[in-house]
Write a protein that holds these residues in place. Structure first.
Motif, mmCIF file in Angstrom:
data_model
loop_
_atom_site.group_PDB
_atom_site.id
_atom_site.type_symbol
_atom_site.label_atom_id
_atom_site.label_comp_id
_atom_site.label_asym_id
_atom_site.label_seq_id
_atom_site.Cartn_x
_atom_site.Cartn_y
_atom_site.Cartn_z
ATOM 1 N N SER A 135 0.803 -1.259 0.056
ATOM 2 C CA SER A 135 -0.093 0.007 -0.025
ATOM 3 C C SER A 135 0.734 1.167 0.084
ATOM 4 N N LEU A 136 1.940 1.241 0.664
ATOM 5 C CA LEU A 136 2.958 2.489 0.707
ATOM 6 C C LEU A 136 3.524 2.668 -0.448
ATOM 7 N N VAL A 137 3.956 1.561 -1.162
ATOM 8 C CA VAL A 137 4.569 1.803 -2.533
ATOM 9 C C VAL A 137 3.549 2.316 -3.656
ATOM 10 N N GLU A 138 2.310 1.841 -3.474
ATOM 11 C CA GLU A 138 1.524 2.284 -4.550
ATOM 12 C C GLU A 138 1.136 3.641 -3.938
ATOM 13 N N HIS A 139 0.839 4.086 -2.951
ATOM 14 C CA HIS A 139 0.617 5.512 -2.503
ATOM 15 C C HIS A 139 2.014 6.390 -2.968
ATOM 16 N N ASP A 140 3.137 5.992 -2.921
ATOM 17 C CA ASP A 140 4.318 6.631 -3.291
ATOM 18 C C ASP A 140 4.312 7.012 -4.759
ATOM 19 N N LEU A 141 3.829 5.842 -5.506
ATOM 20 C CA LEU A 141 3.526 6.104 -6.955
ATOM 21 C C LEU A 141 2.816 6.856 -7.348
ATOM 22 N N GLU A 142 1.637 6.910 -6.732
ATOM 23 C CA GLU A 142 0.520 7.789 -6.880
ATOM 24 C C GLU A 142 0.675 9.512 -6.574
ATOM 25 N N PHE A 143 1.499 9.284 -5.459
ATOM 26 C CA PHE A 143 1.945 10.834 -4.967
ATOM 27 C C PHE A 143 2.789 11.489 -6.208
ATOM 28 N N HIS A 144 3.945 10.841 -6.465
ATOM 29 C CA HIS A 144 4.815 11.305 -7.171
ATOM 30 C C HIS A 144 4.173 11.546 -8.648
ATOM 31 N N ARG A 145 3.220 10.686 -8.869
ATOM 32 C CA ARG A 145 2.585 10.899 -10.234
ATOM 33 C C ARG A 145 1.686 12.324 -10.362
ATOM 34 N N GLY A 146 1.045 12.464 -9.049
ATOM 35 C CA GLY A 146 0.308 13.452 -8.926
ATOM 36 C C GLY A 146 1.032 14.896 -9.299
ATOM 37 N N ILE A 147 2.297 14.696 -8.499
ATOM 38 C CA ILE A 147 3.156 16.111 -8.561
ATOM 39 C C ILE A 147 3.535 16.355 -10.024
ATOM 40 N N ALA A 148 3.985 14.989 -10.719
ATOM 41 C CA ALA A 148 4.369 15.438 -12.134
ATOM 42 C C ALA A 148 3.060 15.902 -12.901
ATOM 43 N N GLU A 149 1.843 15.511 -12.753
ATOM 44 C CA GLU A 149 0.815 16.011 -13.499
ATOM 45 C C GLU A 149 0.458 17.360 -13.029
ATOM 46 N N ALA A 150 0.707 17.816 -11.793
ATOM 47 C CA ALA A 150 0.390 18.962 -11.391
ATOM 48 C C ALA A 150 1.328 20.064 -12.121
ATOM 49 N N THR A 151 2.323 19.656 -12.704
ATOM 50 C CA THR A 151 3.444 20.712 -13.444
ATOM 51 C C THR A 151 2.696 21.241 -14.380
ATOM 52 N N GLY A 152 1.827 20.581 -15.165
ATOM 53 C CA GLY A 152 1.137 20.858 -16.353
ATOM 54 C C GLY A 152 2.032 20.695 -17.598
ATOM 55 N N ASN A 153 2.989 19.826 -17.381
ATOM 56 C CA ASN A 153 3.984 19.588 -18.337
ATOM 57 C C ASN A 153 4.025 17.853 -18.704
ATOM 58 N N THR A 154 3.033 17.561 -19.629
ATOM 59 C CA THR A 154 2.838 16.238 -19.849
ATOM 60 C C THR A 154 4.010 15.322 -20.241
ATOM 61 N N TYR A 155 4.728 15.987 -20.789
ATOM 62 C CA TYR A 155 6.103 15.201 -21.390
ATOM 63 C C TYR A 155 6.946 14.751 -20.005
ATOM 64 N N LEU A 156 6.957 15.763 -18.974
ATOM 65 C CA LEU A 156 7.642 15.395 -17.963
ATOM 66 C C LEU A 156 7.105 14.323 -17.116
ATOM 67 N N ALA A 157 5.684 14.531 -16.918
ATOM 68 C CA ALA A 157 4.823 13.709 -16.198
ATOM 69 C C ALA A 157 4.862 12.192 -16.784
ATOM 70 N N SER A 158 5.061 12.242 -17.950
ATOM 71 C CA SER A 158 5.111 10.471 -18.717
ATOM 72 C C SER A 158 6.546 10.244 -18.460
ATOM 73 N N LEU A 159 7.467 11.134 -18.290
ATOM 74 C CA LEU A 159 8.915 10.642 -18.296
ATOM 75 C C LEU A 159 9.154 10.239 -16.817
ATOM 76 N N ILE A 160 8.727 11.039 -15.751
ATOM 77 C CA ILE A 160 8.880 10.500 -14.406
ATOM 78 C C ILE A 160 8.171 9.257 -14.161
ATOM 79 N N ASP A 161 6.894 9.031 -14.670
ATOM 80 C CA ASP A 161 6.200 8.023 -14.542
ATOM 81 C C ASP A 161 6.833 6.650 -14.856
ATOM 82 N N SER A 162 7.338 6.877 -16.025
ATOM 83 C CA SER A 162 8.161 5.689 -16.718
ATOM 84 C C SER A 162 9.554 5.223 -15.972
ATOM 85 N N LEU A 163 9.992 6.460 -15.367
ATOM 86 C CA LEU A 163 11.285 6.102 -14.507
ATOM 87 C C LEU A 163 10.718 5.445 -13.047
ATOM 88 N N SER A 164 9.756 5.815 -12.575
ATOM 89 C CA SER A 164 9.260 5.341 -11.209
ATOM 90 C C SER A 164 8.813 3.745 -11.351
#
Length: 223
Positions: A135-164
Motif C-alpha cells: 500500500s505504501l509503494v502504491e501510495h508513493d507512486l500515486e503521490f509522485h505521479r500527482g506532482i508530475a501531473e500538477a506541473t502542467g508538463n505532460t512530457y515531464l509527467a510521462s517521463l517521471i512515471d516511466s522512471l518510477s
C-alpha cells in the motif's frame, strides 16, 4: 549480505533442490530456523518478504505454504532479491529521478491549482502509519505521479512515471528491510505537499531532494 536476504536465498535453495515444491507447507518455524542456521526473527522477516512478492502464502492459523505457481514462474519470483542486488542500473535511474523530481516539485509549486493540491492532499491522507509495504509503494507512486501531473508538463509527467515504474522493486525491498519506512515516507510527503500548497518552489524542491536521496542512499548501501 543482509541476514534477511540470506534467509530468502536459503529458502530459494530449498525450492531449487526440490525440498520445497509449489503448494508445500513450510516446516514449523523453530524447525526451519534450526535447519537453516538462522534466528527465528530473521526467518520471520524472510517469510514476510516472500509473502509480499507472492512466493509464500501465509494462512493464519494454518501455516505457511509455497504458492502454487508453475516452477518456472516461482523461481522467477524468487530472483526478486538477486535481480535487485545485481542490477546497478537502478542506481542510475534514481540519480535521474534526483535531478527531475525536485524540478517537478518546484514547477508544481508554481503551477498547481486548487484541484491538484486537493488531490495530492487526498492521496497523502489516504495512508496511515499502519499501512503495509504494498500500500505504501502504491501510495508513493500515486503521490509522485500527482506532482508530475500538477506541473502542467505532460512530457515531464510521462517521463517521471516511466522512471518510477523501474524502481518499484527497490521501494518494496526498502519497505521490507528498513525500520519506520511508512512513518518516514509519509512525513516527507507531507513536507513536500505543504511546500507545494504554499507555492514555495525552492522548499518543495529541497524536500524532494531529501526524499529521493534517502532511497538512493539506502540502495547504495544495500548493493
Amino acid at each position: 549480505m543482509a541476514v534477511t536476504d540470506e534467509a530468502i536465498l536459503r529458502i530459494k535453495e530449498m525450492i531449487i533442490a526440490g525440498d520445497l515444491a509449489p503448494g508445500d507447507r513450510l516446516p514449523p518455524e523453530k524447525e526451519l530456523s534450526e535447519r537453516l542456521g538462522l534466528s527465528r526473527s530473521s526467518l520471520r522477516e524472510a517469510v514476510k518478504a516472500l509473502e509480499v512478492i507472492r512466493v509464500l502464502d501465509v494462512r493464519r492459523g494454518d501455516g505457511t505454504y509455497v504458492t502454487s505457481l508453475e516452477p518456472r514462474l516461482l523461481l522467477e519470483a524468487m530472483s526478486f532479491v538477486v535481480d535487485l542486488h545485481d542490477d546497478q542500473s537502478v542506481l542510475e535511474i534514481f540519480a535521474v529521478r534526483r535531478i527531475l523530481e525536485p524540478a517537478a516539485s518546484a514547477l508544481a509549486a508554481r503551477n498547481a491549482g486548487v484541484e491538484e493540491v486537493a488531490h495530492l492532499r487526498e492521496v497523502v491522507e489516504s495512508v496511515d502509519q499502519a499501512a503495509d509495504v504494498e500500500s505504501l509503494v502504491e501510495h508513493d507512486l500515486e503521490f509522485h505521479r500527482g506532482i508530475a501531473e500538477a506541473t502542467g508538463n505532460t512530457y515531464l509527467a510521462s517521463l517521471i512515471d516511466s522512471l518510477s515504474s523501474h524502481t518499484v522493486r527497490a521501494r518494496i525491498w526498502r519497505g521490507i528491510t528498513q525500520e519506520n519506512v511508512v512513518g518516514r515516507t509519509l512525513q516527507e510527503h507531507h513536507a513536500i505537499l505543504d511546500a507545494i500548497a504554499a507555492g514555495d518552489a525552492d522548499l518543495a524542491s529541497a524536500h524532494t531532494v531529501v526524499h529521493v536521496s534517502g532511497v538512493e542512499q539506502w540502495l547504495r548501501r544495500a548493493l
